[in-house]
Design a protein around this motif. Structure first.
Motif, mmCIF file in Angstrom:
data_model
loop_
_atom_site.group_PDB
_atom_site.id
_atom_site.type_symbol
_atom_site.label_atom_id
_atom_site.label_comp_id
_atom_site.label_asym_id
_atom_site.label_seq_id
_atom_site.Cartn_x
_atom_site.Cartn_y
_atom_site.Cartn_z
ATOM 1 N N ARG A 1 80.641 56.043 42.852
ATOM 2 C CA ARG A 1 79.880 55.905 44.564
ATOM 3 C C ARG A 1 80.154 57.312 45.709
ATOM 4 N NH1 ARG A 1 80.148 50.096 43.629
ATOM 5 N NH2 ARG A 1 82.087 49.604 44.341
ATOM 6 N N VAL A 2 81.188 57.303 45.207
ATOM 7 C CA VAL A 2 82.129 58.676 46.199
ATOM 8 C C VAL A 2 81.462 59.877 45.700
ATOM 9 C CG1 VAL A 2 83.733 60.142 46.778
ATOM 10 C CG2 VAL A 2 84.473 57.534 46.724
ATOM 11 N N LEU A 3 81.856 59.862 44.108
ATOM 12 C CA LEU A 3 81.188 61.068 43.781
ATOM 13 C C LEU A 3 79.336 61.857 43.985
ATOM 14 C CD1 LEU A 3 82.602 61.347 40.409
ATOM 15 C CD2 LEU A 3 82.422 63.229 42.095
ATOM 16 N N VAL A 4 78.358 60.362 44.425
ATOM 17 C CA VAL A 4 77.502 60.036 44.724
ATOM 18 C C VAL A 4 77.277 60.311 45.654
ATOM 19 C CG1 VAL A 4 75.051 59.087 44.791
ATOM 20 C CG2 VAL A 4 76.534 58.774 43.040
ATOM 21 N N VAL A 5 77.917 60.280 46.593
ATOM 22 C CA VAL A 5 77.965 60.064 48.205
ATOM 23 C C VAL A 5 77.881 61.630 47.920
ATOM 24 C CG1 VAL A 5 78.942 59.793 50.283
ATOM 25 C CG2 VAL A 5 78.272 57.869 48.863
ATOM 26 N N ALA A 6 79.213 61.953 48.356
ATOM 27 C CA ALA A 6 79.164 63.408 48.124
ATOM 28 C C ALA A 6 78.460 63.975 47.736
ATOM 29 C CB ALA A 6 81.102 63.717 47.425
ATOM 30 N N THR A 7 78.035 64.504 46.615
ATOM 31 C CA THR A 7 76.650 65.012 45.987
ATOM 32 C C THR A 7 75.480 64.925 46.702
ATOM 33 O OG1 THR A 7 77.367 64.503 43.251
ATOM 34 C CG2 THR A 7 75.668 65.638 43.899
ATOM 35 N N PHE A 8 75.271 63.768 47.313
ATOM 36 C CA PHE A 8 74.215 63.738 48.539
ATOM 37 C C PHE A 8 74.199 64.540 49.539
ATOM 38 C CE2 PHE A 8 71.769 61.732 52.195
ATOM 39 C CZ PHE A 8 70.683 61.987 51.649
ATOM 40 N N ILE A 9 75.374 64.541 50.568
ATOM 41 C CA ILE A 9 75.689 65.703 51.110
ATOM 42 C C ILE A 9 75.635 66.851 50.895
ATOM 43 C CG2 ILE A 9 77.088 65.905 53.540
ATOM 44 C CD1 ILE A 9 76.750 62.944 53.849
ATOM 45 N N VAL A 10 76.307 67.157 50.274
ATOM 46 C CA VAL A 10 76.191 68.364 50.157
ATOM 47 C C VAL A 10 74.594 69.505 49.404
ATOM 48 C CG1 VAL A 10 78.407 68.966 49.044
ATOM 49 C CG2 VAL A 10 76.744 68.177 47.445
ATOM 50 N N ILE A 11 74.004 68.361 48.404
ATOM 51 C CA ILE A 11 72.360 69.113 48.311
ATOM 52 C C ILE A 11 72.155 68.674 49.660
ATOM 53 C CG2 ILE A 11 70.851 68.270 46.865
ATOM 54 C CD1 ILE A 11 72.613 67.344 44.553
ATOM 55 N N LEU A 12 72.091 68.017 50.611
ATOM 56 C CA LEU A 12 71.125 68.052 51.524
ATOM 57 C C LEU A 12 71.150 69.267 51.763
ATOM 58 C CD1 LEU A 12 69.728 65.713 53.887
ATOM 59 C CD2 LEU A 12 71.517 65.888 54.504
ATOM 60 N N ASN A 13 71.504 69.299 52.733
ATOM 61 C CA ASN A 13 72.044 70.972 52.838
ATOM 62 C C ASN A 13 71.025 72.443 52.580
ATOM 63 O OD1 ASN A 13 74.576 71.296 55.330
ATOM 64 N ND2 ASN A 13 74.787 69.851 53.989
ATOM 65 N N GLU A 14 70.889 71.884 50.886
ATOM 66 C CA GLU A 14 70.069 73.253 50.819
ATOM 67 C C GLU A 14 68.325 73.248 51.248
ATOM 68 O OE1 GLU A 14 68.063 74.255 46.305
ATOM 69 O OE2 GLU A 14 69.141 72.069 46.122
ATOM 70 N N THR A 15 68.261 72.325 51.958
ATOM 71 C CA THR A 15 67.224 72.482 52.801
ATOM 72 C C THR A 15 67.342 71.383 53.586
ATOM 73 O OG1 THR A 15 66.271 69.948 51.575
ATOM 74 C CG2 THR A 15 65.137 71.828 50.270
ATOM 75 N N ILE A 16 67.737 71.680 54.343
ATOM 76 C CA ILE A 16 68.188 70.825 55.575
ATOM 77 C C ILE A 16 68.431 71.984 56.923
ATOM 78 C CG2 ILE A 16 70.748 71.321 56.146
ATOM 79 C CD1 ILE A 16 70.642 68.656 57.325
ATOM 80 N N MET A 17 68.126 73.502 55.922
ATOM 81 C CA MET A 17 67.468 74.438 57.391
ATOM 82 C C MET A 17 65.822 74.377 57.749
ATOM 83 S SD MET A 17 69.956 75.200 58.244
ATOM 84 C CE MET A 17 69.655 76.078 59.314
ATOM 85 N N VAL A 18 65.654 73.960 57.003
ATOM 86 C CA VAL A 18 63.344 74.088 56.658
ATOM 87 C C VAL A 18 62.971 73.891 58.244
ATOM 88 C CG1 VAL A 18 61.018 73.694 55.800
ATOM 89 C CG2 VAL A 18 63.017 73.841 54.454
ATOM 90 N N ASN A 19 62.938 73.371 58.519
ATOM 91 C CA ASN A 19 62.859 72.794 59.873
ATOM 92 C C ASN A 19 63.517 74.102 61.567
ATOM 93 O OD1 ASN A 19 60.485 71.222 59.220
ATOM 94 N ND2 ASN A 19 61.751 69.388 59.510
ATOM 95 N N ALA A 20 65.029 74.035 60.815
ATOM 96 C CA ALA A 20 65.113 74.953 61.219
ATOM 97 C C ALA A 20 65.137 76.380 61.665
ATOM 98 C CB ALA A 20 67.132 74.808 61.624
ATOM 99 N N THR B 1 62.828 65.966 56.606
ATOM 100 C CA THR B 1 63.558 65.083 57.353
ATOM 101 C C THR B 1 64.358 64.388 58.530
ATOM 102 O OG1 THR B 1 61.870 63.903 56.339
ATOM 103 C CG2 THR B 1 62.713 62.129 57.285
ATOM 104 N N ILE B 2 66.035 64.857 58.012
ATOM 105 C CA ILE B 2 66.959 64.534 58.859
ATOM 106 C C ILE B 2 67.377 66.194 60.020
ATOM 107 C CG2 ILE B 2 69.566 64.734 58.925
ATOM 108 C CD1 ILE B 2 69.026 63.233 55.928
ATOM 109 N N SER B 3 66.631 67.062 59.535
ATOM 110 C CA SER B 3 67.141 68.060 60.329
ATOM 111 C C SER B 3 65.671 68.412 61.649
ATOM 112 C CB SER B 3 66.447 69.513 59.531
ATOM 113 O OG SER B 3 65.326 69.779 58.777
ATOM 114 N N GLY B 4 64.800 67.614 60.819
ATOM 115 C CA GLY B 4 63.354 67.504 62.089
ATOM 116 C C GLY B 4 64.296 66.422 62.917
#
Length: 510
Positions: A18-37, A157-160
């Motif tokens: 569970r910890v590895l899944v959460v950690a991977t979600f956090i780091v991969i999220l940043n790959e596309t978080i700049m799209v709207n920014a 979505t989150i960055s928006g």
């Protein structure tokens, strides 16, 4: 599948995963978080669109260069050390990004972030294969799909949402404490995990850096690689995958200014493809006499090859649509950044919530009954989106995006699980690394393809006298049409799962 009583995962193993899944979600999220920014960054840092695009391109390039080395790296240092290195790198990069005074500093921070992200993706998948019995892998991979597939879709979505209320720096400031906490908790928990992933269980072993090199079985801790990585392979990784992704990411964009008769992106594609070919040749040579940087014997497994092909084409369609939709919502439909993010949120959440259910279904009925109908729905959904770009109301996009997200949930989990489970334990790390590498190349290729088609069509419509908004809408329609064609190929390939069996994998040298 066996129907006998199946023991649950050891509680410590379940917590670690569970910890590895959460950690991977956090780091991969940043790959596309700049799209709207990107528009915000252009104004805040006084840069043009070409420079701003490097926020995403630089991240993707770094991932493409680093991921092929992670198979060797995981076998060299072990999973706990790899986790600590990955999360430390990501946190340092995030802190640097949040406080970056200039564009150059922010770009460097994104590169540091990407180094950590590149390690976490194969680390998570290989850990699931090593620690989870085969009869339960589908259920666990359903949660893994949350990190690998949903995180990129949720980034815009989150960055928006954040940009609707706060500065772009909070894209990193809100992530940093969460990533740091997960890193500390994960490092502590990875000290001791029992071995539950073997088909024929071994005695419980400590998942520890102190004793795994001496006696840990291959299914608990990766078989150790020795010495230093092959220098030529490392160079070819950068030249091949790095330059290939660079060429793909700039194909059809502003940075594709002509250089001679070809143009820089096309030259980069040729150089990158040549580098990848030389890299593959080098790995085959090394497999015969020493330790390759990326063991390509995984491609000898039929089910793994099929899964890689379906995954790559599906991801091309996903990333193409994900790039098109925010642009369409804002530039054609006149929505704000926040409204565009909210339009994409239900689909991303639906994909994540379905992951565990799809995993349980996979454990019961296998991949074919899940992947084939889902691939057909995906192709129909993308085709309908293409039609709606010029004819449909806004709520069509909302409903179709949810339908596509459901289809993708039923594709990714079975495909990841079926492909990687077909490999022998000694090749888990290399199979995960190759799958993650091709995922990055597919993302860049899908984005390049739809943007090129969109730009050509929009340019033709504008030259014919069309209004700018209408021309862009027509371009988006054609771009989504290309994504629909990719999904049609996925549907065709998915039929091969009907006759695909868990064929014996090549023996590992580990």
């Amino acid at each position: 599948m066996p129907t006998a009583a199946r023991p649950p995962l050891d509680p410590r193993t379940a917590q670690v995963l569970r910890v590895l899944v959460v950690a991977t979600f956090i780091v991969i999220l940043n790959e596309t978080i700049m799209v709207n920014a990107l528009p915000v960054l252009m104004e805040s840092l006084a840069i043009d669109a070409r420079a701003a695009q490097w926020m995403s391109t630089g991240f993707m390039l770094t991932m493409a260069v680093v991921i092929p080395t992670t198979g060797w790296f995981l076998q060299r240092v072990g999973r706990r050390t790899a986790f600590v290195v990955a999360m430390s790198s990501f946190c340092v990069g995030t802190l640097l990004a949040a406080s970056a005074p200039t564009f150059e500093t922010l770009l460097m921070a994104r590169v540091v972030q990407a180094c950590g992200t590149a390690v976490m993706m194969p680390l998570l998948m290989s850990s699931v294969l090593a620690l989870v019995p085969e009869h339960s892998r589908g259920s666990v991979m359903g949660n893994v799909a949350l990190a690998i597939s949903v995180a990129p879709a949720m980034g815009p979505t989150i960055s928006g949402l954040i940009l609707g209320f706060a500065s772009w720096r909070w894209l990193f400031g809100l992530v940093l404490p969460v990533a740091a906490l997960i890193g500390v908790v994960g490092a502590r928990m990875l000290r001791a995990v029992p071995a539950t992933g073997a088909p024929h269980p071994h005695d419980a072993r400590e998942f520890s850096e102190h004793d795994n090199a001496a006696s840990s079985p291959a299914d608990v801790e990766p078989a150790r690689a020795h010495g230093t990585p092959d220098l030529a392979s490392v160079v070819l990784t950068a030249v091949g995958f790095g330059v290939l992704v660079y060429g793909l990411s700039h194909l059809g964009g502003e940075s594709g200014a002509a250089v001679g008769p070809l143009g820089m992106p096309v030259i980069a594609l040729l150089v990158g493809a040549s580098g990848v070919a030389l890299f593959a040749w080098r790995q085959v040579r090394l497999s015969a006499r020493s330790t390759p940087l990326l063991d390509l014997r995984v491609l000898a497994v039929g089910r793994y090859r099929l899964s890689v092909a379906v995954m790559a084409l599906s991801f091309m369609g996903l990333m193409g649509a994900m790039i098109m939709l925010p642009l369409y919502f804002q530039e054609v439909r006149g929505m704000s950044t926040l409204q565009a993010g909210l339009m994409l949120m239900p689909g991303g959440l639906t994909m994540g919530l379905l992951g565990p259910l799809v995993g349980r279904l996979y454990d019961r009925i296998g991949p074919a009954p899940l992947v084939i109908p889902a691939a057909i729905v995906l192709a129909l959904g993308l085709g309908s989106l293409s039609w709606a770009a010029t004819h449909g109301p806004w709520w069509w996009f909302l409903g179709l995006h949810i339908a596509m997200s459901v289809a993708l949930a039923f594709i990714f989990t079975p495909v990841f699980t079926a492909g990687l489970s077909a490999l022998p334990p000694g090749l888990y790390e290399h199979g995960s690394a190759l799958l993650s590498t091709l995922q990055q190349v597919a993302a860049a290729a899908g984005t390049a393809l739809v943007i090129t088609v969109m730009s050509m069509r929009a340019g033709a419509l504008a030259a014919a006298g069309g209004a700018p908004t209408a021309a862009l809408g027509g371009g988006v329609q054609h771009g989504l049409g290309v994504a629909a064609l990719l999904a049609a190929v996925v549907a065709t390939l998915s039929l091969l799962f009907l006759r695909s069996r868990r064929d014996p994998a090549p023996a590992s040298s580990s």
